[in-house]
Motif scaffolding. Sequence first.
Motif, PDB file in Angstrom:
ATOM      1  N   LYS A   6       1.230  -1.620   0.151  1.00  0.00           N
ATOM      2  CA  LYS A   6      -0.188   0.175   0.379  1.00  0.00           C
ATOM      3  C   LYS A   6       0.726   1.274  -0.168  1.00  0.00           C
ATOM      4  O   LYS A   6       0.676   2.525  -0.618  1.00  0.00           O
ATOM      5  N   LEU A   7       2.157   1.313   0.803  1.00  0.00           N
ATOM      6  CA  LEU A   7       2.604   2.847   0.582  1.00  0.00           C
ATOM      7  C   LEU A   7       3.816   2.373  -0.352  1.00  0.00           C
ATOM      8  O   LEU A   7       4.518   3.348  -0.351  1.00  0.00           O
ATOM      9  N   GLY A   8       4.261   1.658  -0.949  1.00  0.00           N
ATOM     10  CA  GLY A   8       4.533   1.501  -2.370  1.00  0.00           C
ATOM     11  C   GLY A   8       6.366   1.144  -2.710  1.00  0.00           C
ATOM     12  O   GLY A   8       6.912   1.695  -3.019  1.00  0.00           O
ATOM     13  N   GLY A   9       5.846   0.033  -2.010  1.00  0.00           N
ATOM     14  CA  GLY A   9       7.436  -0.945  -1.506  1.00  0.00           C
ATOM     15  C   GLY A   9       7.775  -1.434  -2.909  1.00  0.00           C
ATOM     16  O   GLY A   9       6.811  -1.246  -3.857  1.00  0.00           O
ATOM     17  N   GLY A  10       8.618  -2.299  -3.252  1.00  0.00           N
ATOM     18  CA  GLY A  10       9.454  -3.295  -4.160  1.00  0.00           C
ATOM     19  C   GLY A  10       8.638  -3.624  -5.175  1.00  0.00           C
ATOM     20  O   GLY A  10       7.128  -4.372  -4.667  1.00  0.00           O
ATOM     21  N   ASP A  11       8.687  -4.681  -5.741  1.00  0.00           N
ATOM     22  CA  ASP A  11       8.349  -6.151  -5.919  1.00  0.00           C
ATOM     23  C   ASP A  11       7.973  -6.825  -5.362  1.00  0.00           C
ATOM     24  O   ASP A  11       8.668  -6.814  -4.615  1.00  0.00           O
ATOM     25  N   SER A  12       7.051  -7.790  -5.798  1.00  0.00           N
ATOM     26  CA  SER A  12       7.048  -8.967  -4.068  1.00  0.00           C
ATOM     27  C   SER A  12       7.552  -9.839  -4.635  1.00  0.00           C
ATOM     28  O   SER A  12       8.044 -10.605  -3.859  1.00  0.00           O
ATOM     29  N   GLY A  13       8.632  -9.711  -5.893  1.00  0.00           N
ATOM     30  CA  GLY A  13       9.773 -10.943  -5.742  1.00  0.00           C
ATOM     31  C   GLY A  13      10.830 -10.595  -4.912  1.00  0.00           C
ATOM     32  O   GLY A  13      12.311 -11.444  -5.063  1.00  0.00           O
ATOM     33  N   GLY A  14      10.666  -9.195  -4.727  1.00  0.00           N
ATOM     34  CA  GLY A  14      12.455  -9.019  -4.092  1.00  0.00           C
ATOM     35  C   GLY A  14      12.689  -7.858  -3.248  1.00  0.00           C
ATOM     36  O   GLY A  14      11.328  -6.610  -3.506  1.00  0.00           O
ATOM     37  N   ALA A  15      13.374  -7.067  -2.127  1.00  0.00           N
ATOM     38  CA  ALA A  15      13.538  -5.727  -1.829  1.00  0.00           C
ATOM     39  C   ALA A  15      15.042  -5.014  -1.877  1.00  0.00           C
ATOM     40  O   ALA A  15      15.748  -6.104  -3.039  1.00  0.00           O
ATOM     41  N   ARG A  16      15.009  -3.801  -2.193  1.00  0.00           N
ATOM     42  CA  ARG A  16      16.413  -3.130  -2.900  1.00  0.00           C
ATOM     43  C   ARG A  16      16.628  -1.923  -1.320  1.00  0.00           C
ATOM     44  O   ARG A  16      15.395  -2.573  -0.431  1.00  0.00           O
ATOM     45  N   SER A  17      17.953  -2.183  -0.935  1.00  0.00           N
ATOM     46  CA  SER A  17      18.372  -0.853   0.126  1.00  0.00           C
ATOM     47  C   SER A  17      17.549   0.249  -0.701  1.00  0.00           C
ATOM     48  O   SER A  17      18.757   1.092  -1.370  1.00  0.00           O
ATOM     49  N   ASP A  18      16.638   1.201  -0.514  1.00  0.00           N
ATOM     50  CA  ASP A  18      16.095   2.338  -0.982  1.00  0.00           C
ATOM     51  C   ASP A  18      17.212   3.814  -0.289  1.00  0.00           C
ATOM     52  O   ASP A  18      17.123   4.433  -1.135  1.00  0.00           O
ATOM     53  N   THR A  19      18.188   3.481   0.763  1.00  0.00           N
ATOM     54  CA  THR A  19      18.406   3.997   1.876  1.00  0.00           C
ATOM     55  C   THR A  19      19.244   2.944   2.847  1.00  0.00           C
ATOM     56  O   THR A  19      19.015   2.509   3.133  1.00  0.00           O
ATOM     57  N   ALA A  20      20.800   3.816   2.386  1.00  0.00           N
ATOM     58  CA  ALA A  20      21.626   3.589   2.823  1.00  0.00           C
ATOM     59  C   ALA A  20      22.524   4.262   4.072  1.00  0.00           C
ATOM     60  O   ALA A  20      22.650   5.396   3.477  1.00  0.00           O
ATOM     61  N   MET A  21      22.732   4.379   5.133  1.00  0.00           N
ATOM     62  CA  MET A  21      23.416   5.150   6.286  1.00  0.00           C
ATOM     63  C   MET A  21      24.391   4.128   6.923  1.00  0.00           C
ATOM     64  O   MET A  21      24.290   3.569   7.292  1.00  0.00           O
ATOM     65  N   VAL A  22      25.254   4.950   6.806  1.00  0.00           N
ATOM     66  CA  VAL A  22      27.028   4.437   7.307  1.00  0.00           C
ATOM     67  C   VAL A  22      26.552   5.624   8.958  1.00  0.00           C
ATOM     68  O   VAL A  22      26.785   7.097   8.678  1.00  0.00           O
ATOM     69  N   VAL A  23      26.247   4.873  10.236  1.00  0.00           N
ATOM     70  CA  VAL A  23      26.231   5.935  11.353  1.00  0.00           C
ATOM     71  C   VAL A  23      27.029   5.369  12.620  1.00  0.00           C
ATOM     72  O   VAL A  23      27.214   4.728  13.035  1.00  0.00           O
ATOM     73  N   LEU A  29       7.024   9.171   5.088  1.00  0.00           N
ATOM     74  CA  LEU A  29       7.644   8.424   4.229  1.00  0.00           C
ATOM     75  C   LEU A  29       7.515   8.512   2.592  1.00  0.00           C
ATOM     76  O   LEU A  29       8.177   8.453   1.835  1.00  0.00           O
ATOM     77  N   ALA A  30       6.629   9.272   2.291  1.00  0.00           N
ATOM     78  CA  ALA A  30       6.463   9.425   0.714  1.00  0.00           C
ATOM     79  C   ALA A  30       7.955  10.850   0.635  1.00  0.00           C
ATOM     80  O   ALA A  30       8.066  10.670  -0.464  1.00  0.00           O
ATOM     81  N   LEU A  31       7.500  11.576   1.741  1.00  0.00           N
ATOM     82  CA  LEU A  31       8.920  12.635   1.801  1.00  0.00           C
ATOM     83  C   LEU A  31      10.630  11.878   1.523  1.00  0.00           C
ATOM     84  O   LEU A  31      11.413  12.152   1.106  1.00  0.00           O
ATOM     85  N   ALA A  32      10.542  10.664   1.614  1.00  0.00           N
ATOM     86  CA  ALA A  32      12.165   9.701   2.340  1.00  0.00           C
ATOM     87  C   ALA A  32      11.814   9.484   0.614  1.00  0.00           C
ATOM     88  O   ALA A  32      13.666   9.700   0.831  1.00  0.00           O
TER      89      ALA A  32
END
Length: 354
Positions: free
Chosen positions: A107-124, A240-243
């Motif tokens: 509903k919130l607009g994730g990736g395809d159901s076959g997998g996922a990607r790292s949409d955001t990456a941060m080293v803290v 989330l939309a802003l991110a």
Amino acid sequence: MTVRSGERGDDGGAAGRRVGRRSRLLKAAGLTLAGVLVLGVGTAGWAYWHLNGNIKSVDIDSALGEDRPPAAVSSPSPSSSASPLPSTALNILVLGSDSRSGAENKKLGGGDSGGARSDTAMVVHVDEGRTEATVVSIPRDTLVTRPSCPLPSGGSTSVAYNTMFNSAYSVGGPVCAVKTVESLTGIRMDHYIEIDFSGFAKLVDALGGVTVTTDEDIDDVDSHLKLKAGTHHLDGEKALALARTRHGIGDGSDLGRIGLQQKLVKALLDQMSTTDLLTSPTRLYRVADAVTGSLTTDTGLDSLSELMSLGQSLRSLTSADVRTVMMPVVRAPSNPNRVVADEPEASELWEKLA
């Protein structure tokens, strides 16, 4: 007047009845209190069990073995403290995944159901003493050399050259994401934390929203976000939309979106510091449930007690103590839609955080 054995005067009978009623009331009150205490303890126990069971984990240390940058050396703790909180420097890889698994993520607009990607990456990077931190964003469009990564099913991936950074997660999950970041930075990641779309939105809602100031109008058809330039208090879905927003700002690349994500990091820290969760057990539970319900960690953070220990050691951090930067990049010579690390500036940044 003589009172025979077995008989009572008027005052004695009333007193006896009062004592009997008081005894019954005290007994009932005691049973009620005992029931409330048992219920409270049972509810607290269930809540802890539920929150603890929410957390998913990956044994990254075992998967990667010893072929990694060295771990930070612990400083001796003051002997005056009976149980000191951890105070060594920390490097944590934080990923936001665009998984479409589950109705809420779809509903919130994730990736395809076959997998996922790292949409955001941060080293803290948290400095020794846990009083200051630096958050370094890695553009997902960065071209990198992706090392060979072990796969859960056995075997390993092949080394890939000039491939997008976020492909590491798609190909080999958290283990490959960590190994790729360590190869890129030369820094050991002490911990791994991943949160998906629905978890981020729930966290923002549980905190009562976040306040963010945008410098320009936003109208992004992909993230479905429309905002005028200015200050806005956003709920979870809009935060989330802003991110996720990248079109309609700057040059439409991932670099503009990183600036918005870093604003959100600061806004979340500000909201957490002004929200007294300890005075509202219900809100505290909602925040904890939102975080743990959509969280994947390394095995060093896969329990509520370990997460609480980490949180307590970072409790003095405010947004003023956190510096947000992006890994220095330049346009890739081979593709104007991709970037590569800008050297030597990128290496100098990582060396300062090692």
